[in-house]
Design a protein around this motif. Sequence first.
Motif, mmCIF file in Angstrom:
data_model
loop_
_atom_site.group_PDB
_atom_site.id
_atom_site.type_symbol
_atom_site.label_atom_id
_atom_site.label_comp_id
_atom_site.label_asym_id
_atom_site.label_seq_id
_atom_site.Cartn_x
_atom_site.Cartn_y
_atom_site.Cartn_z
ATOM 1 N N HIS A 39 -8.598 -3.045 14.189
ATOM 2 C CA HIS A 39 -8.243 -4.397 13.718
ATOM 3 C C HIS A 39 -7.034 -4.907 14.495
ATOM 4 C CE1 HIS A 39 -7.004 -7.656 11.088
ATOM 5 N NE2 HIS A 39 -8.021 -7.434 10.270
ATOM 6 N N VAL A 52 -11.327 -8.636 13.935
ATOM 7 C CA VAL A 52 -11.179 -7.720 12.807
ATOM 8 C C VAL A 52 -12.071 -6.504 13.039
ATOM 9 C CG1 VAL A 52 -10.600 -9.608 11.242
ATOM 10 C CG2 VAL A 52 -12.963 -8.790 11.329
ATOM 11 N N TYR A 99 -10.091 -14.814 6.966
ATOM 12 C CA TYR A 99 -10.647 -14.096 8.116
ATOM 13 C C TYR A 99 -11.876 -14.854 8.615
ATOM 14 C CZ TYR A 99 -7.387 -10.446 6.979
ATOM 15 O OH TYR A 99 -6.221 -9.759 6.771
ATOM 16 N N ASN A 130 -2.875 -12.270 -3.695
ATOM 17 C CA ASN A 130 -3.663 -12.678 -2.524
ATOM 18 C C ASN A 130 -5.141 -12.469 -2.823
ATOM 19 O OD1 ASN A 130 -3.255 -9.861 -2.464
ATOM 20 N ND2 ASN A 130 -3.600 -9.763 -0.251
ATOM 21 N N TRP A 170 -14.120 -5.134 10.289
ATOM 22 C CA TRP A 170 -14.985 -4.819 9.157
ATOM 23 C C TRP A 170 -16.298 -5.579 9.102
ATOM 24 C CZ3 TRP A 170 -15.120 -9.523 6.759
ATOM 25 C CH2 TRP A 170 -13.971 -10.322 6.807
ATOM 26 N N ASP A 176 -6.623 -14.643 1.676
ATOM 27 C CA ASP A 176 -6.658 -13.940 2.946
ATOM 28 C C ASP A 176 -7.798 -14.506 3.777
ATOM 29 O OD1 ASP A 176 -4.563 -12.592 1.888
ATOM 30 O OD2 ASP A 176 -5.706 -10.797 1.354
ATOM 31 N N MET A 230 -9.295 -12.917 -2.088
ATOM 32 C CA MET A 230 -10.094 -12.729 -0.878
ATOM 33 C C MET A 230 -11.231 -13.755 -0.850
ATOM 34 S SD MET A 230 -10.659 -11.321 1.953
ATOM 35 C CE MET A 230 -11.570 -10.270 3.078
ATOM 36 N N ARG A 281 -9.273 2.742 -0.775
ATOM 37 C CA ARG A 281 -8.346 2.024 -1.656
ATOM 38 C C ARG A 281 -9.128 1.379 -2.791
ATOM 39 N NH1 ARG A 281 -6.735 -3.148 2.270
ATOM 40 N NH2 ARG A 281 -8.871 -3.697 2.754
ATOM 41 N N GLU A 327 -8.347 1.005 9.885
ATOM 42 C CA GLU A 327 -8.257 -0.298 10.554
ATOM 43 C C GLU A 327 -7.703 -0.206 11.974
ATOM 44 O OE1 GLU A 327 -6.311 -2.840 7.690
ATOM 45 O OE2 GLU A 327 -8.119 -2.922 6.463
ATOM 46 N N PHE A 353 -2.017 -11.232 9.459
ATOM 47 C CA PHE A 353 -2.290 -9.811 9.209
ATOM 48 C C PHE A 353 -2.735 -9.179 10.515
ATOM 49 C CE2 PHE A 353 -4.670 -6.063 8.438
ATOM 50 C CZ PHE A 353 -3.994 -5.449 7.409
ATOM 51 N N GLU A 360 -5.768 -8.202 -3.298
ATOM 52 C CA GLU A 360 -7.174 -8.609 -3.313
ATOM 53 C C GLU A 360 -7.973 -7.971 -4.444
ATOM 54 O OE1 GLU A 360 -8.793 -7.871 0.572
ATOM 55 O OE2 GLU A 360 -7.904 -9.672 1.404
ATOM 56 N N PHE A 371 0.829 -1.223 0.000
ATOM 57 C CA PHE A 371 0.000 0.000 0.000
ATOM 58 C C PHE A 371 0.861 1.269 0.000
ATOM 59 C CE2 PHE A 371 -2.830 -2.950 2.611
ATOM 60 C CZ PHE A 371 -3.633 -3.298 1.540
ATOM 61 N N GLU A 428 -2.756 -13.652 4.362
ATOM 62 C CA GLU A 428 -3.207 -12.903 5.540
ATOM 63 C C GLU A 428 -4.073 -13.830 6.383
ATOM 64 O OE1 GLU A 428 -5.214 -9.297 4.380
ATOM 65 O OE2 GLU A 428 -3.642 -8.738 2.971
HETATM 66 C C1 GAL Z 1 -7.787 -7.685 3.849
HETATM 67 C C2 GAL Z 1 -6.811 -6.728 3.226
HETATM 68 C C3 GAL Z 1 -5.876 -6.126 4.249
HETATM 69 C C4 GAL Z 1 -6.668 -5.660 5.437
HETATM 70 C C5 GAL Z 1 -7.421 -6.817 6.013
HETATM 71 C C6 GAL Z 1 -8.198 -6.476 7.256
HETATM 72 O O1 GAL Z 1 -8.932 -7.829 3.083
HETATM 73 O O2 GAL Z 1 -6.048 -7.350 2.225
HETATM 74 O O3 GAL Z 1 -5.186 -5.051 3.679
HETATM 75 O O4 GAL Z 1 -7.523 -4.640 5.060
HETATM 76 O O5 GAL Z 1 -8.324 -7.282 5.054
HETATM 77 O O6 GAL Z 1 -8.895 -7.582 7.742
#
Ligand code: GAL
Length: 632
Positions: free
Chosen positions: A367, A322, A268, A243, A324, A266, A245, A105, A364, A354, A144, A39, A316
Motif C-alpha cells: 500500500h 492501495v 479510497y 472514521n 486491497w 476514509d 468507511m 484486526r 499492507e 493514509f 472503521e 492500532f 484517510e
Molecule cells: C482503511 C483502514 C486503514 C488501512 C487502509 C488501507 O480501511 O482504516 O487502516 O488499512 O484502509 O487502504
Amino acid sequence: MKRALGVCYYPEHWPEEMWARDAARMVDAGISLVRIGEFAWSRIEPEPGRYDFDWLDRAIAVLAQAGLSVVLGTPSCTPPRWMLDRFPDMLALDEQGHPRRFGARRHYCFSHIGYRAAAAQMAAVLGERYGSDNRVKAWQIDNEYGCHDTVLSYSPAAQAAFCDWLAKHYRSISALNTAWGNVFWSMEYRDFRDIGLPNLTVTEPNPSHALAFRRFSSDQVVAFHTAQVSALRAYTDAPLIHNYMGRVLDFDHFDVGASLEIASWDSYPIGFLSDRLEADDAQKMRFLQQGDPDMQAFHHDLYRAVGRDGRWWVMEQQPGPVNWAPYNPAPLPGMVRLWTWEAFAHGAEVVSYFRWRQAPFAQEQMHAGLLRPDDAAAPGLAEVQEVAAEIRQMPDVTAPCADVALVFDYASEWTWQTLPQGAGFSYFRLMLDAYRALRRQGLTVNIVPSTVTDLSAYKLVLAPGLATLPPALSQALTQTCAVVGPRSNAVTPELTIPTPMGPALPRLDCTVSRVESLPPGVARHVEGGGAVVHWAERLEGAAQVELRYKDDSPLVMRAGALRYIGGYPDRALWDRIITAAAADAGLELRTLPDGLRITLTQTHRFYFNYAAEPQTIDEITLPPAGVHWEAR
Ligand code: GAL
C-alpha cells in the motif's frame, strides 16, 4: 474556514531516530495534523494492566515540537493477543458459526460485554493521560466500524443480547409473534429466550426476524461506541471523531454520529471503483486511475449530514495504489490534488492522507504512502505540497450550497438486503444512481436522514427506495417538489406488507399493485425514451400519469409536484425524470461533459475533471484530473 492537511502516522513502526525528521518533513509538506495510535494497543499495554506510555509521550512531544497537532486514536479495533486469554469468547462468529480469529484486526464481537468494558477502560486510561493535553487536538474512536464485514456476529454474546433487545422492544412475546407473523410455518415463540439468531436455518429465516437482527446489530455498534465516548468525555473537551468507511452500511452512521462532534470517512477512490461499485467494464476502464466521479462526493455529502453542524473530515485519503482491491492501479497524475480539493469544496475541514510512509512489512506492505519504504518521496507527496501552497493562497472555502436533497436511510439498505426479491435490487446503487443523475446535470446535493421533518430549504427532494416513510417525512415531501419511488413506503418497519399498500402518499392516488424483478439484460422500455431495469412495478390509481411503459401502463404518476416512479430507472430515464422535476422546481440544469462535475459553495464554483482527457465548459478547459474554481 481555513482547510488543513493531515497524515496517518505509525511511530511504533519506525525507529525513534526517524521521528524528528519525519515530523520536519511533514511540516515542510504543509501538513499540520497527524493521526496516531489507533492500532497500537500491544505497545500501549504490552501485558494486562502494564501500560507503557513513554514511547507515546515521546512521539507526541516530537510531533508537537515540530509544530504538528495530534489526533489520537483509541486502539479498540486491534485488541492484543492476551485479550483473548482474558475473554476467549470475545470473537465474533460468522454466519456459519465459525470464529473470526486473531491475526488481522477487528477481531471482536460488538456484543461482548467484557471486551466492551475493556475498550472503554482503555479509552479512559488514554483520556486520563492525554485528555487535557492541548497537543492532542481531537480523538478518533476505534477505526472503521463494520469494515471487513464485522457488524453481524452470531456469537453466544450476540445471542444473549439479542434476546434482551427483543424483550425490550416488543415487551410481550405475543406482540413479537404478531408483528413478525410467526403463525406462518408454526414459528411462534413462547419466550424471548427461545429466539435464536437468524442464521443456520433450513431455508431463509422470517424476514422480520432477520431485519430485527440487523437493527439490533446496529444498536450494538452504537452501544460499544457510546461506552468509549462516555469514558473519554470525562477527561476531554476535544472533538471526538469516528472514521467511517465507504459503502459500509451495516450500522446506522447517524446514530453513531449523534455522540460525536465531527464525522470523518476514509476515501479510497480507485480501490472503491474496482472493489465495491457495480459499474460496467467500460466505466471501470474509463475511470480506472481516477475513481468513480460521484462515489467520493456522495460520501462527502453523506458525512456532512452525519457530522454535528455539518462538521466532517476525510481521515484517510488514498495517496497512491492501495493493496486491497482486485486490481490496484496508480492514480492519474493530479488525482490526489483533485480528490483533496473536491473534499474541501464539499465542506471537509481536514483531508488526511493514509499513510506517511509505506510499511515494508505485514499486510499492507504493497500500500503506497506519501513516502516510499526507502524514505524517498512517492509521487503523491508533490501533489500534497501543491495543495498546501494553494490552501495558503486560496481564500477560506465555505460549505456547499444545495437546492436539492436526497434522503438516505440505513434501515432501507438492511430492509432490501433482507428481502431483495431480485438479485439486482440494491438500495445503495439506487441512491448512487439518483445522485449521479443530479450531478450529471450540474446540481449540488445535500444528503439528509429520513428523520428530517422540514424540507422547505430545498427546491427538489428525492427519496427513492425508502422502505418505510416516517409520517413526518411523508408530509414534508408533499410540501415540496419531490420524487419518490421505486419501492418507497412499500413495507412496515417490521418488514410486512401494509394496508393500504404503498406508496400511500398523501394526496397521490397511486398504488403499487404488482412488482417484478428483472434479470440483467432485461429492460422494460418507456414511451419517449429510457427504460426500467432490475425492478418494475404496476401502478394503479387516479393520479395523473406522466410517463408510461411502452405497453401503455403507468410508470410515473404525479399529484402536483409530487411524483412516484414505479420502476428502477436506467440512466436515460433518470435524466428525463430529473429534467421534468427540475423544470417544476425552477432549477437550472446543464448537462455536463462526461466525467466533469461542478460543486457550488456559498462563495465559489468548483470544477473537477475526472476524465482522462481534457474537458471544456464555460470556456474553461480542464486538463485530465484538472481542478478549477472561481468566485460566484
Ligand atoms: C482503511 C483502514 C486503514 C488501512 C487502509 C488501507 O480501511 O482504516 O487502516 O488499512 O484502509 O487502504
